[in-house]
Design a protein around this motif. Structure first.
Motif, mmCIF file in Angstrom:
data_model
loop_
_atom_site.group_PDB
_atom_site.id
_atom_site.type_symbol
_atom_site.label_atom_id
_atom_site.label_comp_id
_atom_site.label_asym_id
_atom_site.label_seq_id
_atom_site.Cartn_x
_atom_site.Cartn_y
_atom_site.Cartn_z
ATOM 1 N N ASP A 151 0.840 -1.207 0.000
ATOM 2 C CA ASP A 151 0.000 0.000 0.000
ATOM 3 C C ASP A 151 0.874 1.255 0.000
ATOM 4 O O ASP A 151 1.778 1.391 0.818
ATOM 5 N N PRO A 152 0.626 2.179 -0.939
ATOM 6 C CA PRO A 152 1.507 3.353 -1.040
ATOM 7 C C PRO A 152 1.461 4.235 0.215
ATOM 8 O O PRO A 152 2.460 4.856 0.560
ATOM 9 N N GLN A 153 0.305 4.295 0.904
ATOM 10 C CA GLN A 153 0.230 5.162 2.087
ATOM 11 C C GLN A 153 0.682 4.432 3.356
ATOM 12 O O GLN A 153 1.556 4.896 4.058
ATOM 13 N N LEU A 154 0.061 3.299 3.647
ATOM 14 C CA LEU A 154 0.320 2.705 4.950
ATOM 15 C C LEU A 154 1.175 1.443 4.872
ATOM 16 O O LEU A 154 1.414 0.787 5.885
ATOM 17 N N ASN A 158 7.264 0.612 1.355
ATOM 18 C CA ASN A 158 7.737 1.949 0.980
ATOM 19 C C ASN A 158 8.490 2.617 2.111
ATOM 20 O O ASN A 158 9.461 3.339 1.889
ATOM 21 N N ARG A 159 8.045 2.360 3.350
ATOM 22 C CA ARG A 159 8.762 2.933 4.486
ATOM 23 C C ARG A 159 10.171 2.365 4.548
ATOM 24 O O ARG A 159 11.149 3.093 4.749
ATOM 25 N N THR A 170 4.490 3.371 -6.197
ATOM 26 C CA THR A 170 3.098 2.967 -6.018
ATOM 27 C C THR A 170 2.944 1.682 -6.819
ATOM 28 O O THR A 170 2.439 1.676 -7.935
ATOM 29 N N ALA B 45 0.572 6.991 9.262
ATOM 30 C CA ALA B 45 1.282 7.372 8.044
ATOM 31 C C ALA B 45 2.669 6.748 8.035
ATOM 32 O O ALA B 45 3.199 6.390 6.993
ATOM 33 N N ASN B 46 3.248 6.619 9.228
ATOM 34 C CA ASN B 46 4.546 5.968 9.328
ATOM 35 C C ASN B 46 4.312 4.570 9.917
ATOM 36 O O ASN B 46 4.121 4.423 11.109
ATOM 37 N N THR B 238 -10.835 -0.967 5.912
ATOM 38 C CA THR B 238 -9.795 -0.270 6.667
ATOM 39 C C THR B 238 -9.352 -1.063 7.896
ATOM 40 O O THR B 238 -8.392 -0.685 8.543
#
Lengths: 313, 275
Positions: A151-154, A158-159, A170, B45-46, B238
């Motif tokens: 997931d690009p946000q969460l 990516n982190r 993405t 977010a992180n 979610t």
């Protein structure tokens, strides 16, 4: 009814020379044993007839029909429509790319891992288990887990990349098909690795010793001994991987929904939607039958070409 | 098995293997960690690796949000029922093809093996129509009956039964044992390891099966775990912590089976190369 498997068709009790034949029932084609055999087979006849052969016949027949119940005869309409349908063509291309890429990936990665694990290393069993673990997961787990990771946000991937100073992606938007192929390989290479490992263990050590004495280096030994003698395993792995790759479904259903813009619209996912979303059983049957033909042809060609390449030392 | 030639190559091998194993194992550990995070942590977010305090209550919450108990029972009934059927039928049919001589034996055996070439997707639509006509859609029968036997399982059992000496069967027959008794008392005990492999593989495979249960069930109560989980995700997209908890529940039984029977399991994969 002919009896090709037996030579004993003499009437019971008829005098004939005693001959030794194989099998505990060879003395005569004793009617009692034949009846027993058929009785034991009865459930299997019923099962494979009703659950395999009848469905295939029904599928072929409904592929020539149309309507909500697939009950109106339509001749070749479904087939001509399939060849003109741009969405089907796209889905077929996507699926062939997916099938070929997962096959090549499974062979290259699986063989590399098998070669590494075929050395005298500590903890081989632990490595083997760790590599095989993703193979135990359902495609539902694989799909959901990687959707989260990518997931690009969460997502965690990516982190990780940005922590390492690498560019983030993405994944499922920019490289959807490659990403889905990668996820599939994550799930399946352990299985291929085990097959290759078994193949490697079947190659006699003496061949390597002899080659080393003759001055062959590791690279030469790999190309001249390992690879040719592994050919049957490689053939089996590639046939299985192509068959499985062409009928992948869950990855598209769970991870991408076939998108973006049909770029991961795997064939069976497409057929699934035609059948159960559009409720067009006739067309979906024709599409299934076409893929079935492709798989059969692929398999036959692979076996033909592969068998020709086999060697014996 | 080849010995690693020099220390450098050995170190390189270890490094590479450890890296690849990290790629295969870490995502699954992360799934475990995710299942113990709070909803806020999963959406941060992180992204968080390990939860501040493990939320074991997530597992209870999962059972409140969805009939997850039903999913588990359904999966057990379906995978267990199919496995039992395979253990009953596959060796019996394999035995007949291994040890009996009867007209059309080869023809029938080829017709049987040919079904290995028929993938599920080919049967999917006609079976759906058949189950619908029988009124079986959304029942356990619909999930079990199309998979009661398996040509590969039969082939495997035939391979294992063939080497059993005919004299054993002879002797039992002279002692007046019935045919079914010979099968149960003479043949089956000889192939126990093969039965273990067959049972393990069938169970894990059916436990994980996704496509057919998705097609053949419609009510939430009838879903198996993989289907229930995927559709749960669609509904509560979610709630990653709960999806992860469900994944853990689906995964743990297979991993336990694997860890306690790794030898059989690896043998099973190797045997699939017999095809």
């Amino acid at each position: 009814m002919s009896a090709p498997t037996t030579t004993a068709t003499a009437p019971p009790g008829a005098a004939r020379p005693v001959r030794r034949r194989r099998g505990p029932f060879a003395k005569s084609l004793n009617r009692r044993y034949v009846i027993t055999a058929y009785l034991f087979l009865l459930p299997a006849f019923a099962f494979f007839g009703l659950m395999f052969y009848l469905p295939i016949a029904n599928m072929v027949s409904s592929s020539f029909r149309t309507g909500a119940q697939a009950d109106v005869y339509a001749g070749m309409d479904n087939y001509t429509r399939a060849f003109e349908d741009a969405a089907v063509r796209n889905s077929f291309t996507v699926t062939v790319i997916f099938g070929v890429a997962t096959t090549i990936g499974a062979i290259v990665i699986g063989l590399t891992l098998a070669l590494l694990l075929n050395q005298k290393l500590r903890g081989r069993v632990v490595f083997r288990a760790a590599l095989l673990v993703p193979y135990l997961t359902s495609v539902a787990i694989v799909g959901l887990l990687w959707r989260n990771i990518l997931d690009p946000q969460l997502g965690i991937l990516n982190r990780l990349l940005s922590d390492l100073g690498l560019p983030t992606q993405t994944w499922l938007n920019t490289h959807p098909l490659a990403t889905v192929i990668g996820v599939t390989l994550w799930m399946t290479v352990g299985y291929t690795m085990v097959l290759f490992l078994a193949g490697l263990q079947g190659i006699p050590e003496e061949y390597y010793e002899a080659a080393t004495v003759d001055g062959a280096g590791p690279w030469q030994r790999f190309w001249r001994i390992t690879l040719p003698l592994l050919a049957p395993t490689t053939l089996f792995v590639s046939v299985m991987a192509v068959i499985n790759g062409l009928q992948a479904f869950g990855q598209a259903y769970i991870i991408t929904g076939g998108g973006p813009a049909g770029r991961t619209d795997l064939y069976i996912f497409h057929v699934f939607n035609v059948a159960f979303t559009s409720r067009d059983f006739g067309y979906a049957s024709a599409l299934s039958f076409l893929l079935f033909l492709v798989i059969v042809i692929f398999t036959v060609v692979q076996l033909r070409v592969g068998r020709r390449g086999e060697v014996q030392y | 098995m080849r010995s690693a030639p020099n220390p450098l190559a050995r170190t390189a091998s270890y490094t590479f293997l450890i890296l690849v194993c990290a790629v295969t194992v870490v995502p699954l550990l992360y799934m475990g960690a995710l299942s113990l995070q709070t909803e806020a942590e999963t959406l941060a977010a992180n992204p968080v690796l390990w939860p501040e305090s493990p939320q074991w209550g997530n597992y209870a919450e999962l059972f409140e949000r969805a009939p997850f108990g039903n999913f588990i029972v359904n999966s057990l009934i379906v995978a267990g029922g199919i496995t039992l059927a395979h253990l009953v039928f596959d060796p019996l049919v394999g035995y007949v093809f291994a040890k009996f001589r009867f007209p059309l034996r080869n023809t029938l055996f080829i017709a049987l093996l040919a079904t290995m070439m028929i993938p599920l997707f080919v049967r999917m639509i006609p079976l759906y129509v058949m189950m619908s006509n029988l009124g079986w859609l959304d029942t356990h029968q619909a999930l079990i009956v199309p998979f009661l036997m398996d040509a590969f399982g039969i082939f495997l059992m035939r391979q294992f039964i063939q080497p059993i000496p005919d004299d054993l069967i002879h002797a039992a027959r002279i002692d007046g044992a019935s045919e079914l008794r010979i099968y149960a008392r003479v043949i089956l005990p000889q192939v126990k390891p093969a039965l273990a492999v067959l049972g393990l593989f069938t169970f894990v495979h059916q436990w994980n099966e996704f496509l057919w249960p998705l097609v053949a069930t419609s009510s939430e109560e009838m879903r198996t775990i993989p289907v229930g989980l995927a559709l749960f995700k669609q509904e509560y997209f979610t709630l990653w912590h709960l999806t992860a908890a469900g994944s853990v529940i689906l995964f743990v039984p297979t991993v336990l089976i694997f860890l306690f029977s790794q030898r059989y399991f690896v043998r099973g994969i190797t045997l699939s190369g017999l095809k």
